[in-house]
Scaffold this motif. Structure first.
Motif, PDB file in Angstrom:
ATOM      1  N   THR A 392      -7.111  -7.803  12.432  1.00  2.00           N
ATOM      2  CA  THR A 392      -8.187  -7.696  11.458  1.00  2.00           C
ATOM      3  C   THR A 392      -8.039  -6.409  10.661  1.00  2.00           C
ATOM      4  OG1 THR A 392      -9.694  -8.931  12.900  1.00  2.00           O
ATOM      5  CG2 THR A 392     -10.680  -7.608  11.164  1.00  2.00           C
ATOM      6  N   TYR A 393      -8.280  -6.507   9.355  1.00  5.09           N
ATOM      7  CA  TYR A 393      -8.186  -5.369   8.444  1.00  5.09           C
ATOM      8  C   TYR A 393      -9.545  -5.233   7.761  1.00  5.09           C
ATOM      9  CZ  TYR A 393      -3.314  -6.542   9.291  1.00  5.09           C
ATOM     10  OH  TYR A 393      -2.112  -6.835   9.897  1.00  5.09           O
ATOM     11  N   VAL A 394     -10.280  -4.174   8.085  1.00 10.75           N
ATOM     12  CA  VAL A 394     -11.688  -4.075   7.693  1.00 10.75           C
ATOM     13  C   VAL A 394     -11.843  -3.177   6.468  1.00 10.75           C
ATOM     14  CG1 VAL A 394     -14.021  -3.618   8.504  1.00 10.75           C
ATOM     15  CG2 VAL A 394     -12.263  -4.344  10.142  1.00 10.75           C
ATOM     16  N   ILE A 395     -12.639  -3.678   5.499  1.00 11.83           N
ATOM     17  CA  ILE A 395     -12.936  -2.936   4.276  1.00 11.83           C
ATOM     18  C   ILE A 395     -14.425  -2.664   4.200  1.00 11.83           C
ATOM     19  CG2 ILE A 395     -10.970  -3.972   3.080  1.00 11.83           C
ATOM     20  CD1 ILE A 395     -12.985  -5.736   1.546  1.00 11.83           C
ATOM     21  N   THR A 409     -10.748  -7.597  19.481  1.00  9.38           N
ATOM     22  CA  THR A 409      -9.761  -7.897  18.441  1.00  9.38           C
ATOM     23  C   THR A 409      -8.985  -6.633  18.078  1.00  9.38           C
ATOM     24  OG1 THR A 409     -11.316  -7.445  16.632  1.00  9.38           O
ATOM     25  CG2 THR A 409     -11.245  -9.690  17.472  1.00  9.38           C
ATOM     26  N   ASN A 410      -7.806  -6.848  17.568  1.00 13.07           N
ATOM     27  CA  ASN A 410      -6.969  -5.754  17.091  1.00 13.07           C
ATOM     28  C   ASN A 410      -7.408  -5.420  15.672  1.00 13.07           C
ATOM     29  OD1 ASN A 410      -4.967  -3.921  16.504  1.00 13.07           O
ATOM     30  ND2 ASN A 410      -3.321  -5.430  16.398  1.00 13.07           N
ATOM     31  N   CYS A 411      -8.150  -4.340  15.491  1.00 10.07           N
ATOM     32  CA  CYS A 411      -8.742  -3.991  14.201  1.00 10.07           C
ATOM     33  C   CYS A 411      -8.084  -2.743  13.625  1.00 10.07           C
ATOM     34  CB  CYS A 411     -10.237  -3.712  14.341  1.00 10.07           C
ATOM     35  SG  CYS A 411     -11.252  -5.171  14.502  1.00 10.07           S
ATOM     36  N   GLU A 412      -7.913  -2.769  12.310  1.00  8.51           N
ATOM     37  CA  GLU A 412      -7.493  -1.578  11.581  1.00  8.51           C
ATOM     38  C   GLU A 412      -8.511  -1.336  10.472  1.00  8.51           C
ATOM     39  OE1 GLU A 412      -3.818   0.028   8.743  1.00  8.51           O
ATOM     40  OE2 GLU A 412      -3.450  -1.564  10.217  1.00  8.51           O
ATOM     41  N   VAL A 413      -9.118  -0.160  10.465  1.00 14.02           N
ATOM     42  CA  VAL A 413     -10.079   0.188   9.420  1.00 14.02           C
ATOM     43  C   VAL A 413      -9.298   0.640   8.191  1.00 14.02           C
ATOM     44  CG1 VAL A 413     -11.942   1.751   8.755  1.00 14.02           C
ATOM     45  CG2 VAL A 413     -11.884   0.772  11.070  1.00 14.02           C
ATOM     46  N   CYS A 414      -9.426  -0.137   7.121  1.00 15.17           N
ATOM     47  CA  CYS A 414      -8.679   0.137   5.895  1.00 15.17           C
ATOM     48  C   CYS A 414      -9.562   0.711   4.788  1.00 15.17           C
ATOM     49  CB  CYS A 414      -8.020  -1.141   5.393  1.00 15.17           C
ATOM     50  SG  CYS A 414      -6.775  -1.809   6.525  1.00 15.17           S
ATOM     51  N   THR A 419      -5.611  -1.120   0.263  1.00 15.55           N
ATOM     52  CA  THR A 419      -5.022  -0.731   1.548  1.00 15.55           C
ATOM     53  C   THR A 419      -4.933  -1.921   2.490  1.00 15.55           C
ATOM     54  OG1 THR A 419      -5.894   1.515   1.317  1.00 15.55           O
ATOM     55  CG2 THR A 419      -5.256   0.814   3.529  1.00 15.55           C
ATOM     56  N   ALA A 420      -6.010  -2.717   2.554  1.00  9.14           N
ATOM     57  CA  ALA A 420      -6.034  -3.859   3.464  1.00  9.14           C
ATOM     58  C   ALA A 420      -4.969  -4.884   3.114  1.00  9.14           C
ATOM     59  CB  ALA A 420      -7.413  -4.510   3.440  1.00  9.14           C
ATOM     60  N   VAL A 421      -4.841  -5.208   1.832  1.00 10.14           N
ATOM     61  CA  VAL A 421      -3.838  -6.192   1.420  1.00 10.14           C
ATOM     62  C   VAL A 421      -2.432  -5.672   1.704  1.00 10.14           C
ATOM     63  CG1 VAL A 421      -2.824  -7.391  -0.566  1.00 10.14           C
ATOM     64  CG2 VAL A 421      -5.319  -7.277  -0.305  1.00 10.14           C
ATOM     65  N   ALA A 422      -2.189  -4.407   1.396  1.00  9.50           N
ATOM     66  CA  ALA A 422      -0.865  -3.828   1.632  1.00  9.50           C
ATOM     67  C   ALA A 422      -0.516  -3.841   3.116  1.00  9.50           C
ATOM     68  CB  ALA A 422      -0.816  -2.406   1.081  1.00  9.50           C
ATOM     69  N   ARG A 423      -1.459  -3.447   3.986  1.00 12.75           N
ATOM     70  CA  ARG A 423      -1.180  -3.383   5.424  1.00 12.75           C
ATOM     71  C   ARG A 423      -0.994  -4.796   6.001  1.00 12.75           C
ATOM     72  NH1 ARG A 423       1.124  -0.955   7.526  1.00 12.75           N
ATOM     73  NH2 ARG A 423       0.109  -0.848   9.572  1.00 12.75           N
ATOM     74  N   ALA A 424      -1.859  -5.744   5.588  1.00  7.80           N
ATOM     75  CA  ALA A 424      -1.742  -7.108   6.100  1.00  7.80           C
ATOM     76  C   ALA A 424      -0.435  -7.754   5.664  1.00  7.80           C
ATOM     77  CB  ALA A 424      -2.934  -7.941   5.623  1.00  7.80           C
ATOM     78  N   GLU A 454     -11.315 -11.313  -7.111  1.00 11.02           N
ATOM     79  CA  GLU A 454     -10.352 -10.970  -8.165  1.00 11.02           C
ATOM     80  C   GLU A 454      -9.529  -9.747  -7.781  1.00 11.02           C
ATOM     81  OE1 GLU A 454     -12.864 -10.553 -11.555  1.00 11.02           O
ATOM     82  OE2 GLU A 454     -13.313 -12.699 -11.653  1.00 11.02           O
ATOM     83  N   ASP A 455     -10.167  -8.778  -7.106  1.00 11.86           N
ATOM     84  CA  ASP A 455      -9.439  -7.591  -6.656  1.00 11.86           C
ATOM     85  C   ASP A 455      -8.406  -7.975  -5.603  1.00 11.86           C
ATOM     86  OD1 ASP A 455      -8.778  -4.884  -6.562  1.00 11.86           O
ATOM     87  OD2 ASP A 455     -10.315  -4.409  -5.075  1.00 11.86           O
ATOM     88  N   PHE A 456      -8.787  -8.859  -4.698  1.00 17.08           N
ATOM     89  CA  PHE A 456      -7.835  -9.370  -3.700  1.00 17.08           C
ATOM     90  C   PHE A 456      -6.644 -10.021  -4.383  1.00 17.08           C
ATOM     91  CE2 PHE A 456      -6.453 -13.086  -1.165  1.00 17.08           C
ATOM     92  CZ  PHE A 456      -5.965 -12.438  -0.036  1.00 17.08           C
ATOM     93  N   MET A 457      -6.913 -10.884  -5.347  1.00 18.82           N
ATOM     94  CA  MET A 457      -5.830 -11.603  -6.032  1.00 18.82           C
ATOM     95  C   MET A 457      -4.932 -10.646  -6.807  1.00 18.82           C
ATOM     96  SD  MET A 457      -7.512 -15.221  -7.265  1.00 18.82           S
ATOM     97  CE  MET A 457      -8.835 -14.507  -8.237  1.00 18.82           C
TER      98      MET A 457
END
Length: 465
Positions: A392-395, A409-414, A419-424, A454-457
């Protein structure tokens, strides 16, 4: 535009000058009403004046003298947590309060219909999740089968912005609880209830008030046919209230997971949609390869859309062909890109725990991006649905607290989307899905769930191009 009937020569007030309010004011004027408007924001008032509307501060005493009705935009509270001062003033002046949905239903039918071979129909869709997909899918199926149709309400155009009906046309409306709660007139030909879960509890003073707002479409709308999702007690309750017994085909029960063979039913199990009527199977669709409708929650939406279209006489084969060409909606299980065997899926519309849980059940091996402005109730209801989540990548501004609730769960605070998209993307392996399904509102970092999607995309595009 649908000119509003019944107010010619009368003064009608409109509160809120967003998209809905402007459309209502224009439609009232087209029907011959004298319109006065108000908006709490100076920008809204300036836009109203630029459009030629007369301003009147309806929060002041005596502001409703000579006013026949007050029309309220859906985002303005009319009862909970507290009524807007203008609404309270209208009550004191005994002025009826309505919204654009009420105006639409009192104005849609016209004397021109006497010359039509087939009367226009209205299909209204409500529920907690899946409303937009179900409404858009119904519209797509109708158009693909050569039926004239318009899509409006909480999706697409405002209800008063659509064109006057043509012979045999079908108008498909997505209606939120904000819209059904206040409308003084609701008379759909077919009403659809997708499902029910906690949402908008502050606006409706709890779960009971939220359910009551949804139920109005059926109890007071009196549809000729009702398509009811019965996977929760709320849907079972509505179906039971409407039916006269197992042979009553005015109610079509819909499920994702249950096999229902009594009465008229449409259900999906193990990727197959089935229609039963009077104990016999009369239709079946393999949903597993329909890319625009992935997962059990979309199969439930497909069942509801299928049932609604069957009430209008469309055949199973025509419905199936249209489903296969359905492209999906932006920000709702939207396949954004695929690179090196990794799929990137945008479900930014998953703004609550229930919709996020459904998204998590739709895919295997998920790199999950989540977080945002939390809603009431916390995240405990998500914990049983995390079996497919690899990491999980948390924003969001509350990312640390959000991550703490995702026990086991294996969580990373992004923090941020980039940051989340890049790490995932860096971690993802072939066969995995990078899924944005926030389980939270967007307003801590974005103006809307659309802007978040839209930011995700954009960030996915930067990585996959």
């Amino acid at each position: 535009m649908i000119p509003v009937q019944g107010y010619a020569g009368q003064t009608v007030a409109v509160l809120g000058m967003g998209r809905t309010g402007r459309a209502a004011a224009a439609a009232l004027q087209a029907g011959g009403a004298e319109v006065v408007v108000w908006d709490d924001g100076p920008g809204g008032r300036a836009a109203a004046e630029d459009a030629g509307f007369n301003l009147r501060n309806m929060t002041k005493a005596q502001s409703f003298e000579g006013v026949t009705a007050l029309i309220v935009s859906p985002g303005i509270p009319h009862l909970y947590p507290a009524p807007h001062p203008a609404i309270a003033a209208a009550w004191r002046a005994q002025v009826p309060v309505d919204n654009d949905i009420g105006l639409f239903f009192r104005s849609f039918a016209t004397p021109d219909w006497n010359n039509f071979d087939t009367s226009p129909r209205v299909i209204a869709v409500t529920g907690s999740n899946g409303k937009s997909t179900t409404a858009a899918l119904i519209h797509h199926i109708l158009v693909e089968n050569g039926r004239p149709a318009q899509l409006a309400g909480n999706i697409g155009r405002g209800v008063l912005d659509i064109d006057p009906a043509h012979d045999g046309e079908v108008v498909v409306l997505e209606l939120s609880s904000y819209q059904t709660d206040l409308a003084r007139s609701m008379t759909p030909d077919v009403a659809v209830f997708t499902n029910f879960s906690e949402d908008h509890l502050d606006r409706h003073a709890g779960l009971g008030g939220y359910f009551a707002a949804k139920r109005r479409l059926f109890a007071e709308g009196g549809p000729d046919r009702a398509v009811i999702g019965v996977d929760e007690d709320a849907g079972c309750y509505i179906a039971n209230q409407l039916t006269e017994g197992p042979g009553d085909d005015r109610v079509i029960r819909v499920s994702s997971g249950q096999k229902i063979t009594e009465g008229w039913s449409v259900f999906a199990r193990k990727g197959y949609l089935s229609e039963y009527r009077k104990g016999r199977q009369i239709g079946s669709i393999d949903m597993r390869e329909i890319k625009g409708l992935p997962g059990a929650h979309n199969h439930q939406n497909a069942c509801a859309a299928y049932a609604a279209c069957r009430t209008l006489g469309l055949g199973p084969k025509g419905i199936e062909a249209a489903m296969r060409s359905y492209p999906g909606l932006p920000h709702r299980s939207q396949l954004v890109a695929e690179k090196d065997g990794v799929r990137f899926v945008n479900d930014s519309k998953a703004t609550n725990v229930d919709s996020a849980a459904k998204a998590l059940q739709a895919f295997d091996k998920i790199r999950w991006i989540c977080g945002g402005l939390q809603k009431e109730g916390g995240l405990d209801a998500l914990l049983p649905h995390l079996g497919h989540v690899v990491k999980t990548y948390v924003i969001g501004r509350e990312a640390d607290d959000f991550a703490r609730q995702l026990i086991g769960t294996n969580c990373e605070v992004c923090g941020t989307m980039d940051t989340a998209v890049a790490r995932a993307a860096a971690d993802a392996q072939p066969g995995e899905v990078v899924l944005l399904a926030p389980a939270a509102a967007s307003f801590d970092q974005y103006d809307s769930f659309e802007k978040r999607g839209e930011d995700f995309m954009k960030n996915v595009g930067n990585i996959t191009k």
